[in-house]
Design a protein around this motif. Structure first.
Motif, short mmCIF file in Angstrom:
data_model
loop_
_atom_site.label_atom_id
_atom_site.label_comp_id
_atom_site.label_asym_id
_atom_site.label_seq_id
_atom_site.Cartn_x
_atom_site.Cartn_y
_atom_site.Cartn_z
N GLY A 234 0.84 -1.19 0.00
CA GLY A 234 0.00 0.00 0.00
C GLY A 234 0.87 1.24 0.00
N THR A 235 0.62 2.15 0.92
CA THR A 235 1.40 3.39 0.99
C THR A 235 2.50 3.32 2.05
N SER A 236 2.78 2.13 2.55
CA SER A 236 3.83 1.96 3.56
C SER A 236 4.98 1.12 3.02
N LYS A 237 6.12 1.27 3.67
CA LYS A 237 7.30 0.44 3.37
C LYS A 237 7.84 -0.08 4.68
N GLY A 238 8.37 -1.31 4.64
CA GLY A 238 8.91 -1.88 5.86
C GLY A 238 9.97 -2.92 5.56
N VAL A 239 10.70 -3.28 6.60
CA VAL A 239 11.71 -4.32 6.50
C VAL A 239 11.08 -5.61 7.02
N PHE A 240 11.08 -6.64 6.16
CA PHE A 240 10.46 -7.93 6.46
C PHE A 240 11.54 -8.96 6.80
N PHE A 241 11.27 -9.73 7.85
CA PHE A 241 12.18 -10.79 8.30
C PHE A 241 11.41 -12.09 8.48
N ARG A 242 12.11 -13.20 8.28
CA ARG A 242 11.60 -14.49 8.73
C ARG A 242 12.11 -14.67 10.15
N LEU A 243 11.24 -15.06 11.05
CA LEU A 243 11.62 -15.22 12.46
C LEU A 243 12.84 -16.12 12.59
N GLN A 244 12.89 -17.19 11.84
CA GLN A 244 13.98 -18.17 11.94
C GLN A 244 15.33 -17.59 11.53
N ASP A 245 15.34 -16.48 10.80
CA ASP A 245 16.59 -15.87 10.36
C ASP A 245 17.17 -14.90 11.39
N LEU A 246 16.37 -14.52 12.37
CA LEU A 246 16.85 -13.59 13.39
C LEU A 246 17.79 -14.32 14.35
N PRO A 247 18.71 -13.58 14.98
CA PRO A 247 19.54 -14.20 16.02
C PRO A 247 18.63 -14.78 17.10
N ALA A 248 19.08 -15.83 17.76
CA ALA A 248 18.26 -16.52 18.76
C ALA A 248 17.68 -15.56 19.80
N SER A 249 18.46 -14.59 20.23
CA SER A 249 17.98 -13.66 21.26
C SER A 249 16.85 -12.77 20.75
N ALA A 250 16.75 -12.60 19.44
CA ALA A 250 15.70 -11.75 18.86
C ALA A 250 14.52 -12.56 18.35
N GLN A 251 14.57 -13.87 18.50
CA GLN A 251 13.45 -14.71 18.08
C GLN A 251 12.33 -14.73 19.10
N VAL A 252 12.57 -14.12 20.24
CA VAL A 252 11.55 -14.01 21.29
C VAL A 252 11.32 -12.53 21.58
N PRO A 253 10.11 -12.18 22.02
CA PRO A 253 9.86 -10.77 22.35
C PRO A 253 10.79 -10.29 23.45
N GLY A 254 11.17 -9.02 23.36
CA GLY A 254 11.98 -8.44 24.42
C GLY A 254 12.97 -7.42 23.93
N ALA A 255 13.87 -7.05 24.82
CA ALA A 255 14.83 -5.98 24.56
C ALA A 255 15.76 -6.28 23.40
N ALA A 256 16.21 -7.53 23.26
CA ALA A 256 17.13 -7.87 22.17
C ALA A 256 16.47 -7.70 20.81
N ARG A 257 15.23 -8.14 20.69
CA ARG A 257 14.49 -7.99 19.42
C ARG A 257 14.30 -6.51 19.11
N ASP A 258 13.83 -5.75 20.10
CA ASP A 258 13.60 -4.32 19.88
C ASP A 258 14.89 -3.61 19.49
N ALA A 259 15.99 -3.92 20.17
CA ALA A 259 17.28 -3.27 19.87
C ALA A 259 17.71 -3.57 18.44
N LEU A 260 17.53 -4.80 18.01
CA LEU A 260 17.90 -5.18 16.64
C LEU A 260 17.07 -4.37 15.63
N LEU A 261 15.76 -4.31 15.83
CA LEU A 261 14.90 -3.60 14.87
C LEU A 261 15.16 -2.10 14.89
N LEU A 262 15.41 -1.54 16.06
CA LEU A 262 15.78 -0.13 16.13
C LEU A 262 17.04 0.14 15.32
N ARG A 263 18.02 -0.75 15.44
CA ARG A 263 19.29 -0.59 14.71
C ARG A 263 19.07 -0.68 13.20
#
Length: 159
Positions: free
Chosen positions: A17-46
């Motif tokens: 639509g009128t938005s753009k975003g970065v898409f990930f497969r959960l399995q491709d994220l580092p183990a610490s970012a595969q679960v909700p929390g600070a590590a996931r948020d820090a990765l996405l912020l970066r």
């Protein structure tokens, strides 16, 4: 001088639509970012380039607007009768915050295409030609989304 090792994470920058975003497969994220929390948020912020006190997101994939500072995480669904689980993260531009409370209808339009292209939908559910139906569990809001994705010669038709 020693540096922290770099990591590579497969990702796709997509428009829905009128938005753009970065898409990930959960399995491709580092183990610490595969679960909700600070590590996931820090990765996405970066990845997005936040927080940026100047509001430009020059050091990331964000586009310095709320409609381009978005992330999507998809995985094979844990729910019966669904193909994929969809998590949407709205990344703040100027503060270190990822909002997981809502959905982006625009990016929802790209979820089916990404899910098929990245191998998250079982091949036996996909037509060689015609319309694929992708059953999406929108985990943020607890709703089912049915995506209809055109297919040509076994591939998502994106044009």
């Amino acid at each position: 001088m020693a540096h922290v090792p770099q990591i590579k994470i497969p990702a796709t920058y997509m428009r829905g639509g009128t938005s753009k975003g970065v898409f990930f497969r959960l399995q491709d994220l580092p183990a610490s970012a595969q679960v909700p929390g600070a590590a996931r948020d820090a990765l996405l912020l970066r990845v997005i380039g936040s927080p940026d006190p100047y509001g430009k997101q020059i050091d990331g994939m964000g586009g310095a607007t709320s409609s381009t500072s978005k992330t999507v995480i998809l995985s094979k669904s844990s729910k019966p009768d669904h193909d994929v689980d969809y998590l949407f993260g709205q990344v703040s531009i100027d503060t270190a915050f990822v909002d997981w409370s809502g959905n982006c209808g625009n990016l929802s339009a790209a979820v089916g295409s990404f899910a098929i292209s990245s191998g998250l939908v079982d091949a036996d559910r996909l037509p060689q030609n015609g319309m694929a139906t992708v059953r999406v569990w929108q985990a943020n809001i607890g709703k089912t989304i049915i995506a209809h994705v055109p297919m040509t010669n076994g591939a998502v038709q994106e044009t």
